[in-house]
Design a protein around this motif. Structure first.
Motif, PDB file in Angstrom:
ATOM      1  N   GLN B  66     -30.488  -2.872  -7.804  1.00 21.73           N
ATOM      2  CA  GLN B  66     -29.899  -3.784  -8.901  1.00 21.73           C
ATOM      3  C   GLN B  66     -30.988  -3.894 -10.029  1.00 21.73           C
ATOM      4  OE1 GLN B  66     -26.673  -5.324  -8.827  1.00 21.73           O
ATOM      5  NE2 GLN B  66     -26.580  -3.514  -7.790  1.00 21.73           N
ATOM      6  N   ASN B  70     -39.590  -3.167 -14.294  1.00 20.61           N
ATOM      7  CA  ASN B  70     -39.269  -2.840 -15.510  1.00 20.61           C
ATOM      8  C   ASN B  70     -37.810  -2.407 -16.072  1.00 20.61           C
ATOM      9  OD1 ASN B  70     -42.322  -2.779 -16.825  1.00 20.61           O
ATOM     10  ND2 ASN B  70     -42.509  -1.653 -14.828  1.00 20.61           N
ATOM     11  N   LEU B  71     -37.113  -2.359 -14.935  1.00 15.64           N
ATOM     12  CA  LEU B  71     -35.706  -2.208 -15.409  1.00 15.64           C
ATOM     13  C   LEU B  71     -34.562  -3.198 -15.276  1.00 15.64           C
ATOM     14  CD1 LEU B  71     -35.912   1.410 -13.640  1.00 15.64           C
ATOM     15  CD2 LEU B  71     -35.852   0.889 -15.901  1.00 15.64           C
ATOM     16  N   LYS B  73     -30.808  -4.487 -14.654  1.00 17.11           N
ATOM     17  CA  LYS B  73     -29.585  -3.994 -13.777  1.00 17.11           C
ATOM     18  C   LYS B  73     -28.743  -2.853 -14.579  1.00 17.11           C
ATOM     19  CE  LYS B  73     -25.202  -5.491 -11.788  1.00 17.11           C
ATOM     20  NZ  LYS B  73     -24.627  -5.717 -10.616  1.00 17.11           N
ATOM     21  N   LEU B  74     -28.445  -1.888 -13.659  1.00 10.11           N
ATOM     22  CA  LEU B  74     -27.661  -0.623 -14.053  1.00 10.11           C
ATOM     23  C   LEU B  74     -28.578   0.458 -14.874  1.00 10.11           C
ATOM     24  CD1 LEU B  74     -24.503  -2.207 -16.079  1.00 10.11           C
ATOM     25  CD2 LEU B  74     -24.563  -1.672 -13.798  1.00 10.11           C
ATOM     26  N   PHE B  77     -29.446   3.591 -12.585  1.00 11.66           N
ATOM     27  CA  PHE B  77     -28.431   4.730 -12.469  1.00 11.66           C
ATOM     28  C   PHE B  77     -28.236   5.394 -13.683  1.00 11.66           C
ATOM     29  CE2 PHE B  77     -26.545   0.720 -10.573  1.00 11.66           C
ATOM     30  CZ  PHE B  77     -26.652   1.164  -9.015  1.00 11.66           C
ATOM     31  N   TYR B  79     -30.921   5.842 -16.059  1.00 13.46           N
ATOM     32  CA  TYR B  79     -31.752   6.957 -16.166  1.00 13.46           C
ATOM     33  C   TYR B  79     -31.689   8.072 -15.455  1.00 13.46           C
ATOM     34  CZ  TYR B  79     -34.630   4.152 -19.315  1.00 13.46           C
ATOM     35  OH  TYR B  79     -35.126   3.568 -20.592  1.00 13.46           O
ATOM     36  N   ARG B 109     -39.940  10.823 -14.395  1.00 12.82           N
ATOM     37  CA  ARG B 109     -39.030   9.847 -14.410  1.00 12.82           C
ATOM     38  C   ARG B 109     -38.618   9.508 -12.983  1.00 12.82           C
ATOM     39  NH1 ARG B 109     -34.353   9.946 -18.803  1.00 12.82           N
ATOM     40  NH2 ARG B 109     -36.213   9.433 -20.229  1.00 12.82           N
ATOM     41  N   PHE B 112     -41.437   7.556 -11.482  1.00 17.01           N
ATOM     42  CA  PHE B 112     -41.522   5.870 -11.981  1.00 17.01           C
ATOM     43  C   PHE B 112     -40.288   5.080 -11.392  1.00 17.01           C
ATOM     44  CE2 PHE B 112     -39.564   3.265 -14.870  1.00 17.01           C
ATOM     45  CZ  PHE B 112     -40.610   2.388 -15.435  1.00 17.01           C
ATOM     46  N   HIS B 218     -48.143   6.649 -10.703  1.00 17.37           N
ATOM     47  CA  HIS B 218     -47.054   5.448 -10.731  1.00 17.37           C
ATOM     48  C   HIS B 218     -47.029   4.705  -9.633  1.00 17.37           C
ATOM     49  CE1 HIS B 218     -45.337   6.856 -14.327  1.00 17.37           C
ATOM     50  NE2 HIS B 218     -45.483   8.019 -14.048  1.00 17.37           N
TER      51      HIS B 218
END
Lengths: 438, 435
Positions: B66, B70-71, B73-74, B77, B79, B109, B112, B218
């Protein structure tokens, strides 16, 4: 911290396909794909028929094919396959019979020998067929106790009427009335190499594999008759059909419409449009009704390819109490993608996903064998696997928006819901015309 | 038919490394296709759930998707998928896994994304409320609205095992799930999601040295926390038979699950492998003992299966684990006859031994199945991580063919002799949907 950029993609190793059509008309495709010391085999036989008895007979044939063959009883045949580190299985649908197998790569030749024995001399012993007939009746009753199976059957019926595609799952009384002699005759008529395709993929030398196939299956001859199958009807608009399943804690919604086949030049655009709508996790439909509203564990939208035509198929199970709101959001997302352009970012994302997942699914021996076998039924092959990513790359945002407008319009979808009718009928009827008569 | 069998043994190039924060890393190059697998396994599963919080390990797994340091929600998925990859996670009895299959140009990626949520997932009231609904719908679709849903993995443990850890419903009761709080989730993360409590496996189209540098870049900065001490969950074998029933409102015909506690799969690996082979002898294919007897000869059951591990993977659990036999059968009155036939077949293996060639053919097939499973980059990655976590050695997977080849007929007979009626738990599914 920022998300790392993608590095330069590496080109996959070029696969080489060796192909031969034997004297008896069997098309054999062999691909060397080392990795693990295994060979995958897919023998696809056209098996469509318009006869009303066909679905029951072909299902029973499929379930009994490996219960005996010249020189082998049921357990003896299974033991011989197992001793090779191998497996054989048989499956059937409205289009084809599939004999699938895998084996330690060093044992391809003896497995082909056993396959030949089955194809030439499957015996369908009376008692084994009777056992499988009873089991099939039970298995059908277990399948139809699932709401999703009931919903899919009802949707097929609503889309295609009495077409053979509607009846790919046979009725129990038709199975019970099927005799071993009828199954043996069906084998004699239709288990023939004439229009069949055998795909062999794995840690093999393709040239030697082709020779081994030709030597093992040389005695298998003949051509199945080409039956006339009616064309797949184009679904007519109709009210949402509600099928009562009292006490269901979820409702099973199924929607369908005709779609484009892989050979259509607009297919890449439609594939991408479908993904943006509901064909992957980052789709609008999933982000809306799962990740925002929590109505469902997950909706799916896919394009299914059958020999007589391709179809757009949507499925979702939603909690009973939010069945109305879930249909509302589904119609909203369909209406939105059919009415307003998609974005560049959305197209870029699904394009990469479509290209990447094709590569992933064909990076295994089993995946490549199944893909080549499925493509072969449509006259496509490895070339398609190479060209399709290029076609996806060349598809524009406008192409995708146009495909969405044409194919994802909610007005053209046929819909069925299986659920607790007492609770869900009024909320659904508030949104669309409904019926309870199939 | 007795010919010498030649069993292929896979070779894998494995590099191990442990970061300063305790994260164990396994890297396995294979440049045959431009794809990579990334998997993180945390050493916490259903068995570590606190009382009153059944299903929490799985609910927490959902929260790990969720958003993170650094991300939003959504974004996780998006990325993965916009890189051309796939993702998922799953909760097991002894661990929880998170994984991606990606084109190899997305390797960094993928690392990460996993590191970011190992650092700090975004656990908020809103995300918890949303995923609670998603999980309830997952349970509805897989269990409550489906015939034979969750049978027997949700229900058999409560008959077969005694402690809360081993016997509770791993999907969770709705009341427990609804009681879960953000604070519970933060505690769970702090306790169990330490780098030192996890294994990272990366396999496929990669260079091991470069990959280890990226891993350091990472994951290296994630703060070290003490890994929790895992208690023993072991339970001794049953001394007397247990029986229970389970009502299934949708099932059209009855079913039964018979469970036996079996030896420690890690501490007694050779004994465990004898049980694994026994399960194959009992039910793999038309030549197996139980298929021949109960499906073909006596026609008592529609289908029958014997397997080890609650989810059918014999290498998925530490002690305790179970051998389970399940069957669907049309006649509700035939349960005792089914149990008798199974007992007779087990006694036949124990008393009379195996037929010539029987053990070899079953072993050959099992090895072939294990090899086949290693073809897909993602399942290979998950297997390396799982064997590293459960067995402490990813290498073991390459040694399994040899270890299986060394299992003797006597060991299989001894395993069969342990599966006595007084040591089993029998769960009968009552078919509420029978017409």
């Amino acid at each position: 911290m920022t998300v790392p950029a993608l590095t330069k993609p590496r080109t996959p190793k070029r696969l080489t396909v060796s192909e031969r059509t034997t004297e008896s008309g069997l098309r054999v495709i062999a691909v060397r794909k080392p990795g693990v010391p295994i060979v995958e085999m897919r023998l696809r036989l056209p098996f469509a028929s318009a006869r009303a008895t066909h679905s029951a007979r072909s299902a029973l044939l499929s379930d009994s094919m490996l219960t005996g063959a010249a020189g082998y009883d049921r357990a003896g045949l299974a033991a011989a396959v197992q001793a090779l580190g191998g497996d054989l299985s048989v499956g059937v649908d409205a289009d084809r019979l599939m004999v699938a197998g895998n084996v330690l790569a060093t044992n391809l030749r003896p497995l082909l020998g056993l396959l030949a024995t089955v194809l030439n001399d499957a015996t369908y012993p009376d008692d084994e067929v009777a056992t499988e007939r009873d089991r099939l009746v039970e298995k059908l009753s277990m399948a139809r106790s699932r709401a999703g199976v009931v919903a899919s059957e009802a949707l097929s019926h609503r889309m295609w009427g009495e077409h053979p595609y509607t009846h790919s799952l046979p009725q129990p009384d038709a199975v019970a009335a099927t005799t071993p002699a009828q199954v043996r005759k069906l084998h004699a008529d239709m288990v023939r190499p004439g229009r069949a395709v055998l795909v062999v993929v794995g840690d093999i030398s393709p040239a030697r594999a082709l020779d081994q196939v030709e030597a093992a299956l040389g005695d298998w001859t003949g051509r199945a008759p080409v039956g006339r199958i009616p064309a797949l009807p184009g679904p007519e608009p109709s009210p949402l059909l509600i099928i009562d399943r009292p006490g269901s804690v979820q409702s099973s919604l199924r929607m369908g419409a005709s779609a484009l086949s892989r050979t259509d030049e607009r297919y890449p655009a439609l594939q991408l449009a479908n993904m943006i709508f509901g064909g992957y996790f980052s789709s609008r439909w999933t982000e809306n009704i799962r990740e925002d509203k929590g109505y469902t564990y997950g909706p799916h939208s896919r394009i299914e390819h059958n020999v007589l035509g391709s179809s757009l198929m949507l499925d979702v199970e939603v909690a009973t109490e939010v069945t109305g709101p879930a249909l509302l959001e589904t119609l909203y997302e369909l209406g939105k993608i059919a009415s307003l352009p998609v974005t560049e970012a959305e197209v870029d994302s699904v394009r990469q996903y479509a290209i990447g997942t094709l590569a992933l699914s064909t990076a295994t021996q089993a995946g490549l064998a199944s893909t080549l076998s499925a493509l072969a039924a449509f006259g496509l092959g490895l070339d398609w696997m190479i060209e399709h990513p290029r076609n996806l790359a060349a598809t524009s945002v406008d192409d995708v928006s146009a495909a969405a407008a044409e194919f994802l319009a909610p007005a053209r979808l046929t819909s069925v819901v299986v659920g607790d009718a007492q609770t869900i009928t009024a909320p659904l009827a508030a949104l669309v015309p409904v019926t309870t008569e199939p | 038919m007795s010919r010498p069998i030649k069993l292929p043994s896979p070779a894998f190039d494995l590099t191990h490394h442990t970061l300063d924060n305790g994260l164990r890393v396994v890297v396995a190059p294979d440049r045959s296709a431009p794809v990579v697998g990334v998997a993180v396994l945390y050493d916490v599963g259903i068995r570590s759930e606190p009382e009153g919080r059944t299903g929490f390990a799985h609910l927490f797994e959902h929260l790990m998707f969720q958003g993170s340091a650094n991300l939003e929600k959504l974004e996780h998925f998006r990325y993965v998928q916009s890189s051309g990859g796939t993702f998922n996670g799953s909760t097991h009895f002894d661990y929880t896994d998170y994984f991606e299959a990606l084109p190899s140009n997305a390797l960094e990626r993928g690392l990460f994304l996993e590191a970011d949520r190992m650092r700090s997932p975004r656990i908020t009231e809103e995300n918890l409320a949303n995923q609670l609904e998603v999980v309830k719908n997952e349970i509805r679709v897989n269990v409550m609205n489906r015939p034979y849903g969750g049978f027997p993995w949700i229900y058999l443990p409560s008959v077969l095992f005694d402690t809360f850890a081993n016997s509770h419903n791993g999907y969770g009761g709705f009341e427990d799930l609804e009681g879960a709080t953000v604070e519970d989730a933060r505690d769970f993360f702090r306790t169990y999601y330490a780098p030192a409590n996890a294994v990272l496996a990366v396999a496929g189209d990669l260079d091991p040295d470069e990959t280890l540098e990226l891993v350091e870049k990472h994951f290296g900065g994630i703060k070290k926390r003490r890994a929790p001490k895992r208690p023993s969950f072991a339970e001794p074998r049953l001394q007397s038979e247990r029986r229970a029933t389970h009502d299934d409102p949708h099932a059209p015909i009855p079913a039964v699950a018979i469970g036996y506690r079996v030896p420690d799969p890690v501490g007694d690996l050779d004994e465990h492998l004898a049980h694994v082979l026994l399960a194959e002898i009992l039910s793999d294919g038309d030549a197996s003992r139980l298929q021949q007897r109960l499906v073909q000869r006596d026609q008592l059951v529609t289908d029958i299966a014997a397997y080890i591990g609650e989810f059918g993977d014999p290498f998925d659990e530490r002690d305790p684990t179970a051998l389970t036999i399940t069957a669907h059968y049309p006649d509700a009155g035939s349960l005792e006859a089914i149990l008798r036939a199974i007992d007779e077949e087990l006694a036949r293996v124990a008393d009379d031994g195996l037929a010539p060639g029987e053990l070899d053919r079953v072993r050959t097939r099992l090895i072939s199945v294990l090899l086949r499973e290693m073809d897909a980059v993602l399942s290979r990655t998950l297997n390396f991580a799982k064997f590293e976590l459960i067995y402490g050695r990813a290498e073991l997977i390459a040694e399994l063919p040899g270890r299986l080849a060394a299992v003797t007929e006597d060991a299989v007979r001894k395993a069969a002799a342990e599966l006595r009626p007084d040591r089993r738990a029998v769960l009968e599914l009552v078919a509420g949907g029978a017409k």
